[in-house]
Motif scaffolding. Structure first.
Motif, short mmCIF file in Angstrom:
data_model
loop_
_atom_site.label_atom_id
_atom_site.label_comp_id
_atom_site.label_asym_id
_atom_site.label_seq_id
_atom_site.Cartn_x
_atom_site.Cartn_y
_atom_site.Cartn_z
N ILE A 176 -29.19 96.08 -49.49
CA ILE A 176 -29.34 96.35 -50.92
C ILE A 176 -30.12 95.23 -51.59
CG2 ILE A 176 -28.13 96.68 -53.11
CD1 ILE A 176 -25.78 97.79 -51.56
N PHE A 178 -21.69 102.22 -55.91
CA PHE A 178 -20.66 101.77 -56.85
C PHE A 178 -21.17 100.55 -57.61
CE2 PHE A 178 -17.39 104.29 -54.75
CZ PHE A 178 -17.84 104.37 -53.45
N TYR A 226 -19.64 97.08 -59.63
CA TYR A 226 -18.48 96.21 -59.83
C TYR A 226 -18.83 95.11 -60.82
CZ TYR A 226 -16.25 98.09 -55.58
OH TYR A 226 -15.66 98.90 -54.64
N LEU A 259 -13.25 91.28 -57.79
CA LEU A 259 -14.16 92.35 -58.17
C LEU A 259 -13.37 93.50 -58.79
CD1 LEU A 259 -15.50 90.86 -55.58
CD2 LEU A 259 -17.00 92.84 -55.58
N GLY A 309 -19.04 100.97 -43.47
CA GLY A 309 -18.47 99.99 -44.37
C GLY A 309 -19.20 100.04 -45.69
N TYR A 310 -18.92 99.08 -46.51
CA TYR A 310 -19.54 99.00 -47.82
C TYR A 310 -20.36 97.72 -47.85
CZ TYR A 310 -16.19 102.56 -49.24
OH TYR A 310 -15.46 103.72 -49.34
N THR A 311 -21.63 97.85 -48.17
CA THR A 311 -22.48 96.66 -48.31
C THR A 311 -22.71 96.39 -49.78
OG1 THR A 311 -24.47 98.01 -48.12
CG2 THR A 311 -23.63 97.02 -46.09
N PHE A 312 -23.05 95.15 -50.06
CA PHE A 312 -23.14 94.69 -51.45
C PHE A 312 -24.49 94.06 -51.72
CE2 PHE A 312 -18.94 95.27 -53.22
CZ PHE A 312 -18.21 95.58 -52.09
N GLY A 313 -24.93 94.22 -52.96
CA GLY A 313 -26.09 93.48 -53.42
C GLY A 313 -25.71 92.02 -53.65
N SER A 314 -26.71 91.23 -53.93
CA SER A 314 -26.47 89.79 -54.11
C SER A 314 -25.91 89.46 -55.48
CB SER A 314 -27.77 89.02 -53.86
OG SER A 314 -28.79 89.54 -54.68
N PHE A 350 -10.17 97.04 -45.10
CA PHE A 350 -11.25 96.12 -44.79
C PHE A 350 -10.87 94.71 -45.23
CE2 PHE A 350 -14.47 99.43 -44.10
CZ PHE A 350 -13.96 100.49 -44.82
N TYR A 364 -13.21 91.48 -46.50
CA TYR A 364 -14.53 90.99 -46.85
C TYR A 364 -14.47 89.48 -47.05
CZ TYR A 364 -16.71 95.53 -47.35
OH TYR A 364 -17.25 96.75 -47.07
N ARG A 378 -23.82 86.48 -50.47
CA ARG A 378 -23.27 87.73 -50.94
C ARG A 378 -22.03 88.11 -50.16
NH1 ARG A 378 -27.71 92.22 -50.28
NH2 ARG A 378 -29.06 90.51 -50.93
N LEU A 379 -21.26 88.99 -50.75
CA LEU A 379 -20.06 89.51 -50.11
C LEU A 379 -20.45 90.26 -48.84
CD1 LEU A 379 -17.05 89.56 -51.03
CD2 LEU A 379 -17.52 91.83 -51.96
N LEU A 391 -18.94 92.21 -45.05
CA LEU A 391 -17.83 92.77 -44.31
C LEU A 391 -17.43 91.84 -43.17
CD1 LEU A 391 -16.00 95.24 -43.70
CD2 LEU A 391 -17.85 96.10 -42.26
N ARG A 405 -12.88 95.73 -40.03
CA ARG A 405 -12.27 96.99 -40.46
C ARG A 405 -11.14 97.33 -39.52
NH1 ARG A 405 -16.99 100.71 -38.96
NH2 ARG A 405 -16.79 99.44 -37.09
N LEU A 419 -13.48 101.56 -53.03
CA LEU A 419 -13.01 100.34 -52.41
C LEU A 419 -12.43 99.45 -53.50
CD1 LEU A 419 -13.10 99.13 -49.51
CD2 LEU A 419 -15.17 97.94 -50.20
N PHE A 479 -10.43 95.90 -54.56
CA PHE A 479 -10.29 94.55 -54.03
C PHE A 479 -9.03 93.86 -54.51
CE2 PHE A 479 -14.21 93.56 -51.82
CZ PHE A 479 -15.00 94.65 -52.18
#
Lengths: 118, 111
Positions: free
Chosen positions: A4, A33, A35, A43, A106-111, B34, B36, B43-44, B46, B49, B99, B101
Motif C-alpha cells: 500500500i 479500511f 484507521y 488503532l 492478512g491485513y497490510t497497512f499503509g505507512s 493475528f 501485529y 509501518r505496522l 503482520l 496468524r 480487524l 486492535f
C-alpha cells in the motif's frame, strides 16, 4: 502480499480546512479500511471502504466528517473535513489480502499520514 | 461487543529472558487472530496468524478457546524484538471482516 502506498505522509493544516488522504494498493483487494491512531494510543477503526457503495462507519464516526471514496478495487481516499486540533492524529489505510489459509492472507497497512491541525 | 484486552502497556525484560505478551478477547463467533508488530519508525506489519500455526522470528502464539486467549511467546528475547505489539482479532465465519486492535504492549528488551 499487497503493498500500500499512502500519501501524504504528513501534513500541517489550518483548522476549518479539509485534507484528503489517498491509498493505492498494488493489487486488487476485496476489503479496505481506514484507521486512526491518536498519540500514544492504539488503532481505532473509522470505517470500511466498500467498492461501489457507501462506506460503513464505526460508532462515533460519521460520513460528513470523514467522507470516504472507493472507486475501484485498488484505491481509496479518506477526507478529514472541517478539521480541529482534536483531529491531529495518524491516519492509516489497510487492505485485506489473500483469502483463508493462503500464505499471504492478512491485513497490510499503509505507512500512515501524520496530521497536525493548528 | 467485540473486545480485545492486552493488560500490559509495557513489558521490560533483559536479553535472553523469556517473553509472554498477553491477549484476551471477547468475540461472538470464532475470530481469526493475528499479532501485529510496529518497530520504531516503520509501518505496522503482520507478525503471525493463528490459522497458520507458524513461528516468526522465534515467536509463537497458541489459541486457547476455553480461556479466549492468544498470548504471544518467545523463549529468548533479543534486543531487536523491542517494538510495539498489537493483538488483533479479525474475521469470523459469520462474515465479520473487520480487524480490531488491542491497546498494544510495548516490549523493551535491554542488553
Amino acid at each position: 502480499s499487497a503493498v500500500i502506498s499512502q500519501k501524504p505522509s504528513r501534513d500541517i493544516c489550518q483548522r476549518g480546512t479539509s485534507l484528503t488522504i489517498q491509498c493505492q494498493v498494488d493489487s486488487q483487494v476485496t476489503m479496505m479500511f481506514w484507521y486512526r491512531q491518536q498519540p500514544g494510543q492504539s488503532l481505532t477503526l473509522i470505517a470500511t471502504a466498500n467498492q461501489g457503495s457507501e462506506a460503513t462507519y464505526e460508532s462515533g464516526f460519521v460520513i460528513d466528517k470523514f467522507p470516504i471514496s472507493r472507486p475501484n478495487l485498488t484505491f481509496s481516499t479518506l477526507t478529514v473535513s472541517n478539521m480541529s486540533p482534536e483531529d491531529s492524529s495518524i491516519y492509516l489505510c489497510s487492505a485485506q489480502a489473500g483469502t483463508g489459509a493462503s500464505p499471504n492472507y492478512g491485513y497490510t497497512f499503509g505507512s500512515g499520514t501524520r496530521l497536525t491541525v493548528v | 461487543a467485540q473486545r480485545v484486552t492486552q493488560p500490559e502497556k509495557l513489558l521490560s525484560v533483559f536479553k535472553g529472558a523469556p517473553v509472554e505478551l498477553k491477549c484476551n478477547y471477547s468475540y461472538s463467533g470464532s475470530p481469526e487472530l493475528f499479532w501485529y508488530v510496529q518497530y520504531s519508525r516503520q509501518r505496522l506489519q503482520l507478525l503471525l496468524r493463528h490459522i497458520s500455526r507458524e513461528s516468526i522470528k522465534g515467536f509463537t502464539a497458541d489459541l486457547n478457546k476455553g480461556e479466549t486467549s492468544f498470548h504471544l511467546k518467545k523463549p529468548f528475547a533479543q534486543e531487536e524484538d523491542s517494538a510495539m505489539y498489537y493483538c488483533a482479532p479479525g474475521p469470523t465465519r459469520s462474515g465479520y471482516n473487520k480487524l480490531i486492535f488491542g491497546a498494544g504492549t510495548r516490549l523493551a528488551v535491554h542488553p
